[in-house]
Write an enzyme that holds these catalytic residues in place. Structure first.
Site, PDB file in Angstrom:
ATOM      1  N   ASP A  88     -15.153   4.878  44.073  1.00  0.00           N
ATOM      2  CA  ASP A  88     -15.877   4.477  45.290  1.00  0.00           C
ATOM      3  C   ASP A  88     -17.140   5.328  45.399  1.00  0.00           C
ATOM      4  OD1 ASP A  88     -14.714   2.937  48.082  1.00  0.00           O
ATOM      5  OD2 ASP A  88     -16.580   4.059  48.219  1.00  0.00           O
ATOM      6  N   ALA A 123     -14.610  -7.052  64.816  1.00  0.00           N
ATOM      7  CA  ALA A 123     -14.154  -7.281  66.194  1.00  0.00           C
ATOM      8  C   ALA A 123     -12.717  -6.799  66.480  1.00  0.00           C
ATOM      9  CB  ALA A 123     -14.323  -8.753  66.546  1.00  0.00           C
ATOM     10  N   TYR A 134     -26.148 -10.601  53.701  1.00  0.00           N
ATOM     11  CA  TYR A 134     -24.788 -10.408  53.184  1.00  0.00           C
ATOM     12  C   TYR A 134     -24.186 -11.676  52.548  1.00  0.00           C
ATOM     13  CZ  TYR A 134     -19.792  -9.152  53.461  1.00  0.00           C
ATOM     14  OH  TYR A 134     -18.466  -8.912  53.186  1.00  0.00           O
TER      15      TYR A 134
HETATM   16  O1  GDC Z   1     -17.989  -8.189  63.595  1.00  0.00           O
HETATM   17  P1  GDC Z   1     -17.160  -9.429  63.528  1.00  0.00           P
HETATM   18  O2  GDC Z   1     -15.699  -9.235  63.449  1.00  0.00           O
HETATM   19  O3  GDC Z   1     -17.709 -10.271  62.325  1.00  0.00           O
HETATM   20  O4  GDC Z   1     -17.502 -10.259  64.871  1.00  0.00           O
HETATM   21  C1  GDC Z   1     -16.769 -11.396  65.255  1.00  0.00           C
HETATM   22  C2  GDC Z   1     -17.268 -11.838  66.617  1.00  0.00           C
HETATM   23  O5  GDC Z   1     -16.803 -10.891  67.598  1.00  0.00           O
HETATM   24  C3  GDC Z   1     -18.789 -11.871  66.731  1.00  0.00           C
HETATM   25  O6  GDC Z   1     -19.212 -13.030  67.406  1.00  0.00           O
HETATM   26  C4  GDC Z   1     -19.114 -10.644  67.584  1.00  0.00           C
HETATM   27  O7  GDC Z   1     -20.280 -10.796  68.370  1.00  0.00           O
HETATM   28  C5  GDC Z   1     -17.858 -10.586  68.469  1.00  0.00           C
HETATM   29  N1  GDC Z   1     -17.631  -9.278  69.113  1.00  0.00           N
HETATM   30  C6  GDC Z   1     -17.405  -9.078  70.431  1.00  0.00           C
HETATM   31  N2  GDC Z   1     -17.315  -7.771  70.696  1.00  0.00           N
HETATM   32  C7  GDC Z   1     -17.483  -5.739  69.163  1.00  0.00           C
HETATM   33  O8  GDC Z   1     -17.318  -4.841  69.977  1.00  0.00           O
HETATM   34  C8  GDC Z   1     -17.467  -7.119  69.517  1.00  0.00           C
HETATM   35  N3  GDC Z   1     -17.681  -5.463  67.836  1.00  0.00           N
HETATM   36  C9  GDC Z   1     -17.836  -6.433  66.894  1.00  0.00           C
HETATM   37  N4  GDC Z   1     -17.997  -6.084  65.610  1.00  0.00           N
HETATM   38  N5  GDC Z   1     -17.858  -7.752  67.223  1.00  0.00           N
HETATM   39  C10 GDC Z   1     -17.662  -8.086  68.512  1.00  0.00           C
HETATM   40  C11 GDC Z   1     -17.549 -11.037  59.514  1.00  0.00           C
HETATM   41  C12 GDC Z   1     -18.458 -10.112  58.739  1.00  0.00           C
HETATM   42  C13 GDC Z   1     -17.618  -9.401  57.750  1.00  0.00           C
HETATM   43  C14 GDC Z   1     -16.786 -10.366  56.892  1.00  0.00           C
HETATM   44  C15 GDC Z   1     -16.171 -11.485  57.709  1.00  0.00           C
HETATM   45  C16 GDC Z   1     -15.648 -12.638  56.919  1.00  0.00           C
HETATM   46  O9  GDC Z   1     -18.285 -11.724  60.473  1.00  0.00           O
HETATM   47  O10 GDC Z   1     -19.074  -9.210  59.610  1.00  0.00           O
HETATM   48  O11 GDC Z   1     -18.364  -8.555  56.948  1.00  0.00           O
HETATM   49  O12 GDC Z   1     -17.462 -10.860  55.791  1.00  0.00           O
HETATM   50  O13 GDC Z   1     -17.046 -12.012  58.654  1.00  0.00           O
HETATM   51  O14 GDC Z   1     -15.103 -13.591  57.752  1.00  0.00           O
HETATM   52  P2  GDC Z   1     -17.768 -11.835  61.921  1.00  0.00           P
HETATM   53  O15 GDC Z   1     -16.417 -12.454  61.990  1.00  0.00           O
HETATM   54  O16 GDC Z   1     -18.852 -12.521  62.670  1.00  0.00           O
END
Ligand code: GDC
Length: 342
Positions: A41, A201, A157
């Site tokens: 890594d 999330a 990405y």
């Molecule tokens: O970050 P993520 O899990 O990635 O976000 C899912 C949804 O949850 C988004 O619409 C985001 O705005 C919402 N959300 C609400 N609150 C928070 O506190 C929060 N943090 C985060 N992170 N999100 C929040 C992902 C990619 C990955 C991977 C997967 C494959 O996209 O980021 O790298 O490849 O997809 O499915 P997401 O599901 O959009």
């Protein structure tokens, strides 16, 4: 076809990205199954989520440098490329150039595998490879493998993932290197990032609920309006599906994901129930990264090809994840994994 003489045993296996979330779980499983593991890594030792002394570990090794690939691919039967510079929406929306440079890891590894005559190669792709115009509504039909084309993936990405999938395909066609490619749909579970900017999330929302409960806060922040939908797959199921795919004869990209589609609000409600707290007020932050409006995995192909489906419900997987994050937060206060160097 599905091979009943499952599983991979007594092989010498290289896992790249072994210090990361899914990579760490994969090393654990393959060691238990009696394989000899070489783990590498880019992250220094202190940032690995899981670190097994039984493996031959290469810390702070950057596979964007092909000489490192050539070094560790020597005498290896199988290679799993679990490495890329990634995170949840908060990271990938703001670091597109960083994300795209992961193309060097996959390309260099493929070249080294071809030179050293590795038998089989796995590439971890993503649901972000899918055409975004097919993900504009909440509660959409599950994405089928052919929905990646015509190409219009997640900027940065997703383009890297789609391009690297094709690179794998051409190495099989032109050089006979056997490849397996999974499109992961938001994998979650213990031993992953839950704060620092790269968290997805499920982990982020567990952290926010745990903190709000601990500090008697009334409100938690939520990105977007909470109505956007996703599916989330527990990491042990992801590892199981990955190994079954690896043993199969299926070389085209295939979904490894859940089809239990929930809105972010529904997932928060599950987490609140796990926490034992009734409900927090929600501060919906519409200016935060939101990604696609709706996403789900269609699992017809994996059921047909592998005769396999995941079993863990989101509720049960979140419960395990919540407990792990809570105990980490009690011990450390925050996640140690703040590694951001490319
Ligand atoms: O970050 P993520 O899990 O990635 O976000 C899912 C949804 O949850 C988004 O619409 C985001 O705005 C919402 N959300 C609400 N609150 C928070 O506190 C929060 N943090 C985060 N992170 N999100 C929040 C992902 C990619 C990955 C991977 C997967 C494959 O996209 O980021 O790298 O490849 O997809 O499915 P997401 O599901 O959009």
């Amino acid at each position: 076809m599905f091979n009943n003489n499952f599983m991979i045993k007594s092989k010498k296996i290289l896992i790249v990205g072994a210090g990361g979330f899914i990579g760490g779980h994969l090393v654990n499983r393959l060691l238990k199954d009696g394989n000899s593991i070489v783990a590498s890594d880019i992250k220094p030792k202190e940032y690995w989520f899981q670190d097994f002394p039984e493996a031959e570990n290469h810390y702070a090794m950057d596979m964007k440098d092909i000489s490192n690939c050539r070094k560790v691919v020597e005498n290896i039967d199988y290679v799993f490329n679990m490495a890329c510079n990634m995170g949840g929406m908060g990271f990938i929306e703001n670091n597109k150039a960083e994300c795209m440079q992961s193309v060097l890891i996959n390309t260099n590894l493929l070249i080294a595998c071809k030179e050293k005559k590795v038998q089989r190669y796995f590439f971890s792709s993503s649901a972000c490879a899918y055409n975004t115009t097919k993900q504009k509504d909440v509660f959409i039909e599950g994405l089928k493998e052919e929905d990646a084309y015509p190409a219009n993936p997640e900027d940065g990405y997703g383009w890297e993932k789609l391009f690297s999938e094709r690179m794998c395909r051409h190495f099989q066609e032109d050089y006979g290197l056997e490849v397996r490619v999974a499109r992961y749909h938001n994998i979650y579970g213990p031993y992953g990032t839950y704060d620092g900017g790269r968290e997805k999330a499920p982990a982020a929302l567990c952290r926010k609920v745990i903190l709000a409960k601990k500090e008697n806060l009334e409100t938690i922040d939520v990105w977007g309006d909470g109505q956007q939908t996703r599916t989330f797959l527990y990491v042990d199921e992801c590892v199981e599906g990955t190994l079954r795919l690896f043993e199969s004869n299926h070389s085209d990209p295939i979904n490894i994901g859940s089809d239990e589609q929930v809105s972010i609000n529904q997932m928060i409600e599950m987490i609140e129930n796990i926490s034992g707290v009734n409900s927090f007020n929600k501060n919906y932050q519409l200016d935060k990264p939101k990604g696609v409006r709706g996403r789900s995995s269609n699992n017809d192909l994996i059921k047909k090809v592998l005769n396999w489906s995941y079993k863990m419900s989101l509720k049960d997987g979140l419960s395990k994840t919540y407990k792990w994050i809570e105990s980490e937060m009690n011990q450390k206060g925050s996640n140690i994994n703040r590694f951001t160097k490319s």
